[in-house]
Design an enzyme around this catalytic site. Structure first.
Site, PDB file in Angstrom:
ATOM      1  N   CYS A 326       0.605 -37.936 -54.109  1.00  0.00           N
ATOM      2  CA  CYS A 326       0.269 -36.525 -54.370  1.00  0.00           C
ATOM      3  C   CYS A 326       0.104 -35.674 -53.107  1.00  0.00           C
ATOM      4  O   CYS A 326       0.725 -34.608 -53.005  1.00  0.00           O
ATOM      5  CB  CYS A 326      -0.974 -36.399 -55.240  1.00  0.00           C
ATOM      6  SG  CYS A 326      -1.290 -37.787 -56.306  1.00  0.00           S
ATOM      7  N   ARG A 355      -2.136 -50.406 -52.331  1.00  0.00           N
ATOM      8  CA  ARG A 355      -3.526 -50.386 -52.774  1.00  0.00           C
ATOM      9  C   ARG A 355      -4.115 -51.778 -52.620  1.00  0.00           C
ATOM     10  O   ARG A 355      -3.470 -52.769 -52.964  1.00  0.00           O
ATOM     11  CB  ARG A 355      -3.612 -49.979 -54.251  1.00  0.00           C
ATOM     12  CG  ARG A 355      -3.070 -48.590 -54.496  1.00  0.00           C
ATOM     13  CD  ARG A 355      -3.095 -48.230 -55.965  1.00  0.00           C
ATOM     14  NE  ARG A 355      -2.430 -46.948 -56.160  1.00  0.00           N
ATOM     15  CZ  ARG A 355      -2.178 -46.403 -57.345  1.00  0.00           C
ATOM     16  NH1 ARG A 355      -2.550 -47.050 -58.449  1.00  0.00           N
ATOM     17  NH2 ARG A 355      -1.576 -45.244 -57.450  1.00  0.00           N
ATOM     18  N   GLN A 373       6.547 -45.963 -56.919  1.00  0.00           N
ATOM     19  CA  GLN A 373       6.343 -45.187 -58.141  1.00  0.00           C
ATOM     20  C   GLN A 373       7.486 -44.204 -58.290  1.00  0.00           C
ATOM     21  O   GLN A 373       7.935 -43.628 -57.295  1.00  0.00           O
ATOM     22  CB  GLN A 373       5.050 -44.376 -58.034  1.00  0.00           C
ATOM     23  CG  GLN A 373       3.803 -45.160 -58.332  1.00  0.00           C
ATOM     24  CD  GLN A 373       2.586 -44.259 -58.224  1.00  0.00           C
ATOM     25  OE1 GLN A 373       2.499 -43.429 -57.323  1.00  0.00           O
ATOM     26  NE2 GLN A 373       1.658 -44.413 -59.129  1.00  0.00           N
ATOM     27  N   ASP A 375       7.544 -41.141 -58.964  1.00  0.00           N
ATOM     28  CA  ASP A 375       6.546 -40.096 -59.052  1.00  0.00           C
ATOM     29  C   ASP A 375       7.197 -38.718 -59.038  1.00  0.00           C
ATOM     30  O   ASP A 375       8.253 -38.547 -58.455  1.00  0.00           O
ATOM     31  CB  ASP A 375       5.656 -40.224 -57.796  1.00  0.00           C
ATOM     32  CG  ASP A 375       4.206 -40.027 -58.130  1.00  0.00           C
ATOM     33  OD1 ASP A 375       3.920 -39.523 -59.229  1.00  0.00           O
ATOM     34  OD2 ASP A 375       3.373 -40.364 -57.285  1.00  0.00           O
ATOM     35  N   HIS A 377       5.738 -34.414 -58.811  1.00  0.00           N
ATOM     36  CA  HIS A 377       4.663 -33.429 -58.877  1.00  0.00           C
ATOM     37  C   HIS A 377       5.281 -32.097 -59.218  1.00  0.00           C
ATOM     38  O   HIS A 377       6.241 -31.677 -58.566  1.00  0.00           O
ATOM     39  CB  HIS A 377       3.899 -33.406 -57.553  1.00  0.00           C
ATOM     40  CG  HIS A 377       3.120 -34.664 -57.349  1.00  0.00           C
ATOM     41  ND1 HIS A 377       3.652 -35.768 -56.734  1.00  0.00           N
ATOM     42  CD2 HIS A 377       1.876 -35.020 -57.769  1.00  0.00           C
ATOM     43  CE1 HIS A 377       2.760 -36.748 -56.751  1.00  0.00           C
ATOM     44  NE2 HIS A 377       1.681 -36.325 -57.384  1.00  0.00           N
ATOM     45  N   LYS A 456      -4.701 -35.777 -69.872  1.00  0.00           N
ATOM     46  CA  LYS A 456      -3.456 -36.507 -69.588  1.00  0.00           C
ATOM     47  C   LYS A 456      -2.836 -37.114 -70.848  1.00  0.00           C
ATOM     48  O   LYS A 456      -3.523 -37.299 -71.857  1.00  0.00           O
ATOM     49  CB  LYS A 456      -3.711 -37.604 -68.562  1.00  0.00           C
ATOM     50  CG  LYS A 456      -4.738 -38.622 -69.038  1.00  0.00           C
ATOM     51  CD  LYS A 456      -4.830 -39.813 -68.101  1.00  0.00           C
ATOM     52  CE  LYS A 456      -5.798 -40.845 -68.641  1.00  0.00           C
ATOM     53  NZ  LYS A 456      -5.749 -42.107 -67.957  1.00  0.00           N
ATOM     54  N   HIS A 502       1.066 -34.210 -62.420  1.00  0.00           N
ATOM     55  CA  HIS A 502       1.549 -35.480 -61.860  1.00  0.00           C
ATOM     56  C   HIS A 502       2.263 -36.191 -62.995  1.00  0.00           C
ATOM     57  O   HIS A 502       1.733 -36.238 -64.096  1.00  0.00           O
ATOM     58  CB  HIS A 502       0.420 -36.422 -61.435  1.00  0.00           C
ATOM     59  CG  HIS A 502      -0.682 -35.814 -60.636  1.00  0.00           C
ATOM     60  ND1 HIS A 502      -0.861 -36.104 -59.310  1.00  0.00           N
ATOM     61  CD2 HIS A 502      -1.680 -34.979 -60.967  1.00  0.00           C
ATOM     62  CE1 HIS A 502      -1.931 -35.470 -58.856  1.00  0.00           C
ATOM     63  NE2 HIS A 502      -2.447 -34.780 -59.843  1.00  0.00           N
TER      64      HIS A 502
HETATM   65 ZN   LIG Z   1       0.092 -37.441 -58.102  1.00  0.00          ZN
END
Ligand SMILES: [Zn+2]
Ligand SMILES: [Zn+2]
Length: 637
Positions: A326, A355, A373, A375, A377, A456, A502
């Protein structure tokens, strides 16, 4: 007296028990427990005027819990009859069955049948379960004084009253609830044993944990055992090695090495995602893996997530490896001015995140320390939320559908501890709800389960074995844009703060790869297959033709191998089938002479005298349509 059952009022006798009432209502013995005024209790529990009842069955999750908890007691009783010196400690129900931890007990697999036989003997004794309520802690301590583990538990209890359950000679400390009769357990199986620390504490003694499963009928047990076998066969850790897809090395715990064959699947997945980015107006970026601690402090990761981040200093400045993408996307957004005309502004990143996970929590590709990911945004105006969500749901359906995975959606709303204005939350949550309603598929509502920064939608996919995996997530965020003072110029000329969305559809690509390996059991569809074709020349003289075919296949960018080993042709076929090769091409005299091919599928179907160009064009179709099934099955021959 009058009670309410499933919402309708019923007149029952003063002394009538819940067990008798259930029998009367359902004409079977299948009720297991009772939800009484929102509390789950035994069927023995006395009823009162005005009570609201709902009976629980094995099909209810809480019904299963009661059933398996009682089964754990049954297991302990059988073990004590066979090994009177064993000391039972705790025995809870779990996701699939139950376990019980014992001190002073060593078991081997040969003992399982003996225990199961003893269990069946106890079931035949028709024992009923009796709830015992101790007057005080001393009375409970007196009952369990020969078992120091139970004594330790009782001494630690804050609740009162302390209760136990008796079945025949066996009494176990327990708060219940339990089955009213042991013989409701019809099928019982010991699954495995392992070591476990008392109270999960590695500094305390190791106990013997015995895992079991039980059912109200034999058919269900049989189904479960078949399911377990299938799960074992499809285990991605085993298939990953067998098919040479990935490995783990001692030097990098929890961080997978993806092998060339694994990369074939990986790259097809990435191509698929990138095609989705392109047609849906996403821009792709790549942001640094290592960023200043100031950034993580500003984003809030440092205060909330520090423990899971890898951090260190370089030239006296503190840095962390990104656990999420992010902040990178946000810095990119901030690097330029934005007009409302450019919104929704969609930024995608196939980001590599790390992580910290405890070594004991690591599990193949399912739980790793480093992963990618898919991902994205999306920066948008409040009025864009609904249409943007609908767009993402469309992508998500296309993606899961392509792999034959069914899925369901869950909407989570504002939790107790959260940031932001109620009005903003209401608008965001209502937009998500409206989008889901317009989408038309049923969804599960989890009140209060959202993130602290926004509501979410989570997606759970169901694989070929019916197992459910949480994959994609769509999260609205009203906090990060403010923390980073993000802006866009709105239609009225004012600078405003956008909402951030996200979203990830596969979630972790490593984990999704594991799900796919297990979902397909290693039998990948042609378009992502790591070994689509293997050519088997029967003799040396057939090799030249084999290479000619390979050249053609390579032009189509199909992963293809020729088996030049000295093995017999039958052995070569068998080897290829074990590797789940989609098509095995067998080249002998006849094929060379007629310039055609014979194929064998991994299901051992044979197709002879096939025209090579027709075969190739069929493959092309199978790949382009991302077909889940082979074109070459019995029906097409
Ligand atoms: Zn994010
Ligand atoms: Zn119990």
């Amino acid at each position: 007296m009058k009670v309410q059952v499933d919402g309708s009022w019923l007149e029952i006798g003063e002394q009538e028990s819940a067990a008798a009432l259930a029998k009367q209502l359902y004409l079977t013995d299948e009720a297991l427990a009772l939800r009484l005024n929102e509390k789950i209790v035994d069927l023995h529990h006395p009823l009162q005027e005005g009570d609201s009842l709902q009976f629980l069955f094995f099909s209810d999750p809480q019904g299963k819990e009661v059933f398996w908890h009682t089964s754990a007691h049954l297991l302990a009783q059988a073990i004590l009859r066979l090994w009177p010196d064993a000391q039972p400690t705790i025995g809870p129900p779990i996701e699939g069955g139950f376990y019980y931890d014992f001190a002073n007990l060593t078991l081997s697999e040969e003992d399982f049948a003996k225990i199961e036989k003893e269990v069946q003997k106890i079931i035949k004794e028709n024992l009923s379960m009796e709830r015992i309520q101790f007057k005080n802690r001393e009375e409970a301590l007196a009952q369990f004084n020969s078992n120091r583990y139970k004594v330790e538990l009782i001494e630690g209890f804050e609740e009162s009253p302390i209760t136990a359950y008796r079945q025949g000679e066996f009494v176990d400390l327990c708060r219940g609830p339990h089955l009213d009769r042991i013989d409701k357990i019809k099928a019982f199986k010991i699954l495995k044993t392992s070591g476990a620390y008392w109270k999960g504490d590695p500094l305390r003694e190791v106990l013997t944990r015995v895992y079991g499963i039980s059912y109200p009928n034999r058919q269900l047990l049989k189904q479960y055992l078949t399911f377990l076998e299938e799960v074992k066969k499809r285990d991605h850790k085993i298939l990953g090695t067998k098919l040479n897809l990935f490995s783990f090395q001692e030097e990098a715990p929890g961080m997978p090495f993806i092998h060339p064959k694994g990369m074939i699947i990986w790259n097809h997945l990435i191509d698929f995602i990138r095609a989705q980015f392109d047609k849906s107006g996403y821009l792709e970026i790549k942001t640094p893996m290592l960023m200043s601690q100031f950034l993580w402090e500003r984003s809030g990761h440092w205060s909330h997530y520090q423990e899971q981040m890898y951090s260190f200093s370089i030239e006296e400045r503190h840095f962390s490896i990104k656990p999420m993408n992010c902040p990178g996307a946000i810095l990119y957004y901030k690097s330029q001015a934005h007009s409302y005309r450019q919104l929704p502004f969609r930024v995608a990143e196939i980001g590599h995140v790390h992580r910290q996970e405890a070594s004991g929590a690591l599990s193949g590709l399912f739980r790793v320390r480093g992963f990618h990911q898919d991902d994205a945004h999306i920066f948008l105006r409040p009025s864009d939320i609904k249409s943007e969500i609908l767009g993402i749901l469309k992508l998500l359906e296309e993606l899961y559908h392509t792999f034959g995975l069914s899925y369901h959606l869950e909407l989570s709303t504002r939790p107790h501890k959260s940031l932001g204005e109620q009005e903003t939350w209401n608008h965001a949550t209502n937009s998500l709800k409206e989008a889901l309603k317009e989408w038309g598929e049923p969804f599960q509502l989890n009140e209060g389960d959202g993130a602290f920064y926004g509501p979410k939608i989570d997606t759970h996919v169901r694989d070929a074995l019916g197992r459910s995996w949480q994959c994609g997530t769509i999260q609205l965020d009203m906090t990060l844009p403010e923390k980073f003072q993000l802006e866009y110029k709105d239609q009225d000329g004012q600078l405003k703060c956008p909402i951030l969305l996200h979203r990830a559809l596969l979630g972790s690509i490593e984990r999704f790869l594991a799900i796919l390996i297990e979902h397909f059991g290693g039998k990948f569809p042609m378009w992502i297959s790591p070994i689509a074709i293997r050519i088997l020349p029967i003799a040396r003289s057939h090799e030249e033709y084999a290479f000619q075919i390979k050249k053609k296949l390579e032009k189509m960018r199909l992963p293809c191998e020729i088996d030049l080993s000295e093995e017999s042709i039958n052995k070569k076929i068998r080897n290829a089938q074990l590797l789940q090769v989609n098509y095995i091409l067998i080249i002998g005299d006849r094929e060379v002479e007629n310039k055609n091919i014979s194929i064998r599928t991994r299901e051992n179907k044979i197709f002879s005298d096939l025209d090579l160009s027709i075969f190739l064009s069929n493959l092309q179709t199978e790949i382009e349509t991302k077909a889940q099934q082979s074109i070459y099955t019995e029906t097409t021959f």
